[in-house]
Design a protein around this motif. Structure first.
Motif, mmCIF file in Angstrom:
data_model
loop_
_atom_site.group_PDB
_atom_site.id
_atom_site.type_symbol
_atom_site.label_atom_id
_atom_site.label_comp_id
_atom_site.label_asym_id
_atom_site.label_seq_id
_atom_site.Cartn_x
_atom_site.Cartn_y
_atom_site.Cartn_z
ATOM 1 N N GLU C 140 58.553 -30.146 22.288
ATOM 2 C CA GLU C 140 59.630 -30.925 21.841
ATOM 3 C C GLU C 140 59.312 -31.858 21.161
ATOM 4 O O GLU C 140 58.082 -32.669 21.343
ATOM 5 C CB GLU C 140 60.187 -31.323 23.255
ATOM 6 N N ASP C 141 60.092 -32.387 20.221
ATOM 7 C CA ASP C 141 60.048 -33.337 19.321
ATOM 8 C C ASP C 141 59.755 -34.835 20.406
ATOM 9 O O ASP C 141 60.747 -35.132 21.211
ATOM 10 C CB ASP C 141 61.071 -33.749 18.429
ATOM 11 N N GLY C 172 54.647 -34.760 22.175
ATOM 12 C CA GLY C 172 55.219 -33.371 22.689
ATOM 13 C C GLY C 172 54.400 -32.313 22.270
ATOM 14 O O GLY C 172 54.847 -30.981 22.380
ATOM 15 N N ARG C 191 56.553 -28.117 29.593
ATOM 16 C CA ARG C 191 57.423 -27.098 30.266
ATOM 17 C C ARG C 191 57.009 -26.857 31.690
ATOM 18 O O ARG C 191 55.658 -26.479 31.785
ATOM 19 C CB ARG C 191 57.631 -25.724 29.426
ATOM 20 N N ILE C 198 62.174 -28.753 31.013
ATOM 21 C CA ILE C 198 61.278 -29.589 30.333
ATOM 22 C C ILE C 198 61.329 -30.904 30.974
ATOM 23 O O ILE C 198 62.220 -31.468 31.806
ATOM 24 C CB ILE C 198 62.280 -29.934 28.971
ATOM 25 N N ARG C 224 63.096 -34.582 33.396
ATOM 26 C CA ARG C 224 63.515 -35.398 32.216
ATOM 27 C C ARG C 224 64.527 -36.687 32.784
ATOM 28 O O ARG C 224 64.289 -37.867 32.204
ATOM 29 C CB ARG C 224 64.252 -34.632 31.169
#
Ligand code: HEM
Ligand code: SF4
Lengths: 182, 116, 560
Positions: C140-141, C172, C191, C198, C224
Motif C-alpha cells: 500500500e502507498d 509500504g 497484510r 491491512i 490500521r
C-alpha cells in the motif's frame, strides 16, 4: 508565584506547605510525601487538599491517593522537561476531575501545551512574567487556535471538525434527497 | 559551544549577530564582520574583560554564542588557531564564492585544501 | 498529492504568525536565547557556523512543481541561490537572516509547505519510501499513513518537549527504501497472513548517532484503526521514561536497550490498554479522505515495451547507460521512475541551484504529472515518466547538466554538510565526497563496480548515515587536524546492518587510496553478479583489512 489560567491572572486559593515549615492555614498543597500525614487534619478543618507531584511520579501509584484531592500540582523543573505534560494527560485519562496546575518556569508559548494536556492553570516564577507580561500569554493562546489531536484539551480538534462537516454533509445530502422526493 | 576552559592567549571574541546570524568579532567600539578589526586580548585580564563583554552583549540581545577564540597574529590580523574557527572567518571551504572569503581581502588560505 | 483543506491552511498560517511573534519577542528580550532556541528549532531554524540555517519539511518526500518553484524563489530572494536536499527528505537553506524567516514561512505556506518540527526535541518530519505509489513491491502507498502522522504530530501538546528528537519512517513495500529500522519508530504496512487485513508492523528504537542501533519489533501486527493511539502509547512511555540526565542517552533506542525490548513492549501495551483509543484515533472516513489525495495520476494505457525507447537506446550510448542506472521500473506498464542525480562528479552531494530547481519543476510538469520526489539518497526523482518520453527527458536533463548516470553507484555518495556549514562538526565531509567522486569519475569503471554506497558524516552524530554505508566514512578531529575513520559492511535496507571499523584513522588525502584498495579487493574476490555487500558478507572484513593495512596487495590488484 503568579498564577495564570486561560483568561489571565488568577487568585491563588491554595498555600503551599514547604520543607521544614508548619501546616499553613486554609486550602493547602502538600508535598506528595506529606500527603498521608496531613490530609486528615486539613480535611478536618474543612479545608481543601492539594498535592504537589514530582514529574517522575507514576500515575498508577498516585492515583489511589487522590480521593478527595481537589488540586494536583505537577512540577516542571525546567520548561524544556515535558514529562509533566504526559503525567497530566495520564491523570485526566484516569478520570481526575479536580484542578490541575503546572508548577515551574513555563513560558507563555507553552500555555497551549498545558491546556491541551488537561492543565487548568500555570504557576510560573515572577521573573518569567517580568519578561512575558500577561498580554503575551493571552496573545499566544489567540494565535494558535487549531489543533489536530483528538482527545487533547477542550474544544474540537481539526479531525473532529472534519467529522462534523462530513456528518453535516450527509445530513444535507439526505435531506436533499428527501426534498427531491417530495 | 563555548569551551568551558580558558583558551591560550592571545584571544579574540567571536559571536553570531542575533538578527542576521553573521559571524562577528568584538572590536574596541562594537562588533565587526571583519576579523582584521577584532580586538586582541594578550593577557588574562584583557581576556576576562572581553569575555565579560560577550556575556553582557548576549544579555542585551545583540549577539548569540559569544566566546573567546585563540589566535595567531599575522599580516592579515588575527587568525584563529583551530581550523573550525578559521573556517568561520572565511566561509565554506567548498564555496569560495560565499561567506567572508568572497567579499573581503582575506586570502582563503590557512585551511588545508583537500586536493587529490 | 495531498492538498490542504481550510483547516490545514489556517493551521500553518497560525504557526507562521506565532513564529513571527516569537522572533519579535526574542529581539525585544521577552524571550531569552535559552527559551527561544527550542522554539526556533521546533520551526527548523538552526544557528550554524556562518549563519542561520532553515530546514524545510518535504513530508514523505513528495513535492509539486509549484512547490519546487517556490523553493527556487526563496533561494534567490532570501538565500544564496541554492538549497541542500538532505537524507531526511528536507531542504536546507544555509544563509537566511532571522528577521526574514517569518516571510519565508509565509511564502512556504502559500504553497502548502512549512518548517514545522524539522528540528527540536519533538516528532520530526515523517519520511517514507520515495518510490511510494510507484514500486511494484508495494502492499500500500505509505503516504496517507505518513500524512496522517504528520497531522497528528504537528504541534502535539504532549509531545513537543520530549527527551530528544523523534523520527518516524513508513514503508509500504517489501524492499525497505526508507531505512525504517534506523528510526525511532519504523512502520511497515503489511497484510495479515490469513485474513489479508491491512495493518502495521511497528519497530521501535532504531537510530544512528553515537550509539547506532537497529530497531526492535514491538508489535507484529497493529490494526490500521489503532495507529494513532498506539503511537501515543509509545510516545507517552518514552516521554515519561526516556533519560533526561544525559543528552547522548536520551533517544528512545537507549531506553529500549536499557530496559530491554520485552519490558518496553510490555509498558507500551499496558499504556495502550489504558488509553481510550476511540477518543484518539482518526475515523476510517478521515483516513479515506487523506488516501483519496494519493490516488494514482491519470495514467494512459500504454504497451509494456516502447519502440521509441529501444531505438533511442541503440542510437545513444550515454542515454542507454542513463537508463541502465537511473531508471526504475514502474508498476504501471509503459511508465518509469527517473532518478535525477544531485551528485555530479566533483559536486556537493544534495545541492541544487535555483535554476536547476526551476528546470526540474518544468520537466516534472512536462513529463511526470507535475510531481517530484526527494530521496534519502539526496537525489530527486520524477516518478511517472512515459517510456516513450525518456529520451526527450534525458536530453533536457543533459543540457542542464542533470543527467549524471550514477544512481546507487560508487559516486552516488551521501554526505552531511560537515564542517563547511555545521556547528557540531569535527571535520569536513563534502570535500571527501568530492575527492572520491573525482577518483571514481570514470563511468565504465563505476558500472563495473556496480551498486556500492559510500556515506560520509562530519561527526559522530551520523547525519550522513556512515554506519549504514557499505563503506562508511566518519570525520573526526585529533590534535587540531581532521582525520577519517572507515567502516565496512553497513547496510540501509531490510537487511539493515552496522558497519565494522576497518582500522586506524586516515588523513583526508589518504581516503581515496584506501577506498580504492577496498574496491579492488572486492573486484578481485567477487563471484559473478555479486554486489559489494554480498561479497563482504561472504568474506568478512579480514581481506579488506589486510589490503587496507598493507596497501601493497591492493596496489597490485589495481595494476591489472
Ligand atoms: C547541519 C546541521 C545539523 C545538525 C546540527 C544536526 C544535528 C544532529 C545530531 C545532534 C544528531 C544526533 C542525534 C542523536 O544521536 O541523538 C543528528 C542525527 C542525524 N541527522 Fe542531523 N544534523 C544536521 C544536519 C543534518 C543533515 C543535513 C541531515 C541529512 C543529510 C541530517 C540527518 C540526520 C540523520 C539521518 C541522523 C541520524 C539518524 C538518527 O537520528 O539517529 N542532519 N543530527
Ligand atoms: S553528522 Fe555531524 S557534522 Fe554532519 S551534519 Fe550531522 S551534526 Fe553536522
Amino acid at each position: 508565584m503568579p498564577l495564570i489560567d486561560a483568561t489571565g491572572f488568577k487568585q491563588n486559593g491554595f498555600a503551599r506547605m514547604t520543607e521544614g515549615c508548619s501546616l499553613p492555614a486554609g486550602d493547602v498543597i502538600l508535598p506528595l510525601e506529606k500527603l498521608s500525614t496531613w490530609r486528615e487534619e486539613v480535611f478536618s478543618r474543612g479545608d481543601r487538599v492539594g498535592v504537589h507531584l514530582p514529574n517522575t511520579a507514576r500515575v498508577d501509584e498516585v492515583w489511589p491517593l487522590l480521593d478527595d484531592v481537589a488540586l494536583v500540582s505537577i512540577d516542571f523543573p525546567s520548561f524544556a522537561d515535558g514529562r509533566g505534560f504526559s503525567l497530566a494527560r495520564g491523570l485526566r485519562q484516569r478520570g481526575f476531575f479536580g484542578v490541575l496546575r503546572a508548577f515551574g518556569p513555563l513560558i507563555a508559548d507553552q500555555m497551549r501545551h498545558a491546556l491541551g494536556c488537561g492543565f487548568d492553570e500555570v504557576e510560573t516564577p515572577e521573573a518569567v512574567i517580568v519578561r512575558q507580561p500577561i498580554s503575551q500569554w493571552r496573545a499566544a493562546l489567540e494565535t494558535i487556535t487549531l489543533r489536530y489531536q483528538r482527545g487533547a484539551g477542550n474544544g474540537l480538534s481539526i479531525l473532529d471538525r472534519r467529522r462534523a462537516a462530513r456528518e453535516m454533509g450527509h445530513r444535507r445530502f439526505h435531506s436533499g434527497l428527501a426534498l427531491a422526493r417530495e | 559551544m563555548a569551551a568551558p576552559k580558558k583558551p591560550p592567549l592571545p584571544v579574540i571574541l567571536m559571536a553570531n549577530d542575533l538578527i542576521d546570524g553573521e559571524v562577528v568579532f568584538r572590536t574596541a567600539t562594537g562588533w565587526s564582520s571583519e576579523p582584521r578589526e577584532a580586538l586582541i586580548a594578550g593577557n588574562a585580564q584583557a581576556a576576562d574583560a572581553l569575555e565579560a563583554e560577550g556575556i553582557a552583549e548576549m544579555s542585551r540581545n545583540k549577539v548569540v554564542d559569544a566566546y573567546l577564540v585563540d589566535v595567531v597574529l599575522g599580516e592579515n590580523g588575527p587568525q584563529p588557531r583551530h581550523f573550525r574557527e578559521r573556517l568561520r572567518t572565511l566561509g565554506p571551504s567548498i564555496r569560495p564564492d560565499l561567506g567572508k572569503q568572497a567579499q573581503s581581502v582575506i586570502e582563503p588560505r590557512g585551511v588545508p585544501h583537500v586536493s587529490l | 498529492m495531498y492538498r490542504y483543506d481550510e483547516f490545514d491552511s489556517r493551521f500553518v498560517r497560525e504557526r507562521v504568525r506565532e513564529f513571527r511573534a516569537q522572533v519579535e519577542r526574542r529581539l525585544d528580550g521577552s524571550l531569552t536565547e535559552d527559551e527561544f532556541k527550542p522554539l526556533r528549532l521546533q520551526n527548523g531554524l538552526y544557528l550554524q557556523l556562518h549563519a542561520y540555517m532553515l530546514r524545510i519539511a518535504i513530508p514523505y518526500g513528495t513535492l509539486s512543481s509549484r512547490q519546487l518553484r517556490q523553493l527556487a524563489l526563496i533561494a534567490d530572494r532570501y538565500d544564496r541561490g541554492y538549497g541542500h536536499f538532505t537524507t531526511r527528505q528536507n531542504l536546507q537553506f544555509n544563509w537566511p537572516k532571522l528577521k526574514d524567516v517569518p516571510d519565508i514561512l509565509d511564502l512556504l505556506a502559500d504553497v502548502e509547505m512549512h518548517a514545522i518540527q524539522t528540528s527540536g526535541n519533538c516528532i520530526r518530519n515523517v519520511t517514507a519510501d520515495h518510490f511510494a505509489g510507484v514500486a511494484a513491491d508495494e502492499v500500500e502507498d505509505p503516504r496517507p499513513t505518513a500524512e496522517l502522522i504528520r497531522q497528528w504530530s504537528s504541534l502535539h501538546p504532549e509531545f513537543s518537549f520530549l527527551p530528544r528528537k523523534f523520527k518516524i519512517a513508513v514503508t509500504g513495500a517489501e524492499h525497505d527504501r526508507a531505512a525504517i529500522k534506523a528510526h525511532d519508530i519504523g512502520l511497515r504496512i503489511l497484510r495479515r497472513p490469513g485474513t489479508g487485513e491491512i495493518g502495521y508492523e511497528v519497530i521501535v528504537g532504531g537510530g544512528l548517532g553515537r550509539t547506532p542501533m537497529i530497531g526492535k519489533v514491538v508489535r507484529e501486527f497493529l490494526p490500521r484503526a489503532d495507529l494513532l493511539s498506539f503511537l501515543e502509547a509509545i510516545m507517552r512511555v518514552y516521554n515519561l521514561e526516556g533519560r533526561r540526565d544525559n543528552k547522548f542517552k536520551a533517544r528512545v533506542k537507549i531506553l529500549v536497550h536499557e530496559i530491554g525490548a520485552e519490558e518496553f513492549r510490555r509498558r507500551v501495551e499496558q499504556e495502550f490498554a489504558a488509553l481510550d483509543g476511540p477518543s484518539v484515533n482518526a475515523d476510517p472516513e478521515e483516513v479515506k479522505r487523506i488516501a483519496a489525495y494519493f490516488a494514482p495520476p491519470p495514467y494512459e494505457e500504454l504497451p509494456e515495451r516502447s519502440v521509441k525507447l529501444s531505438i533511442a537506446k541503440a542510437a545513444h550510448r550515454d542515454f542507454a547507460r542513463f537508463v541502465e542506472t537511473n531508471v526504475f521500473a514502474h508498476r504501471v506498464p509503459g511508465y518509469a521512475a527517473v532518478t535525477i542525480s544531485l551528485k555530479p562528479i566533483g559536486g556537493v552531494p544534495g545541492d541544487a541551484t535555483s535554476e536547476q530547481m526551476r528546470i526540474i519543476a518544468e520537466l516534472a510538469e512536462r513529463y511526470s504529472f507535475g510531481e517530484i520526489r526527494v530521496t534519502y539518497m539526496q537525489n530527486l526523482v520524477l516518478p511517472h515518466v512515459r517510456n516513450d518520453e525518456l529520451f526527450a527527458l534525458w536530453e533536457a536533463l543533459d543540457a542542464a547538466e542533470l543527467a549524471t548516470a550514477n544512481a546507487s553507484l560508487v559516486t552516488d555518495i551521501i554526505s552531511c554538510p560537515g564542517l563547511d556549514y555545521c556547528s557540531l562538526a569535527t571535520a569536513r565531509s563534502i570535500p571527501i565526497a568530492q575527492s572520491l567522486s573525482r577518483r571514481f569519475a570514470d563511468g565504465a569503471r563505476q558500472r563495473e563496480i556496480g551498486p556500492l554506497g559510500i556515506k560520509i558524516s562530519g561527526c559522530i552524530n551520523a547525519c550522513g548515515h556512515h554506519h549504514i554505508g557499505n563503506i562508511g566514512i566518519l570525520g573526526l578531529e585529533k590534535n587540531g587536524a581532521e582525520y577519517y575513520q572507515l567502516t565496512l559492511g553497513g547496510d540501509a535496507t531490510e537487511n539493515a546492518a552496522l558497519g565494522e571499523r576497518l582500522g586506524p584513522g586516515l588523513a583526508a588525502e589518504e581516503v581515496p587510496d584506501a577506498v580504492e584498495k577496498i574496491v579492488n579487493v572486492y573486484l578481485q574476490e567477487r563471484s559473478v553478479g555479486e554486489e559489494f555487500i554480498a561479497t563482504y558478507r561472504r568474506l568478512g572484513i579480514a581481506p579488506f583489512r589486510q589490503a587496507f593495512e598493507k596497501g601493497v596487495e591492493g596496489d597490485q590488484h589495481a595494476a591489472h
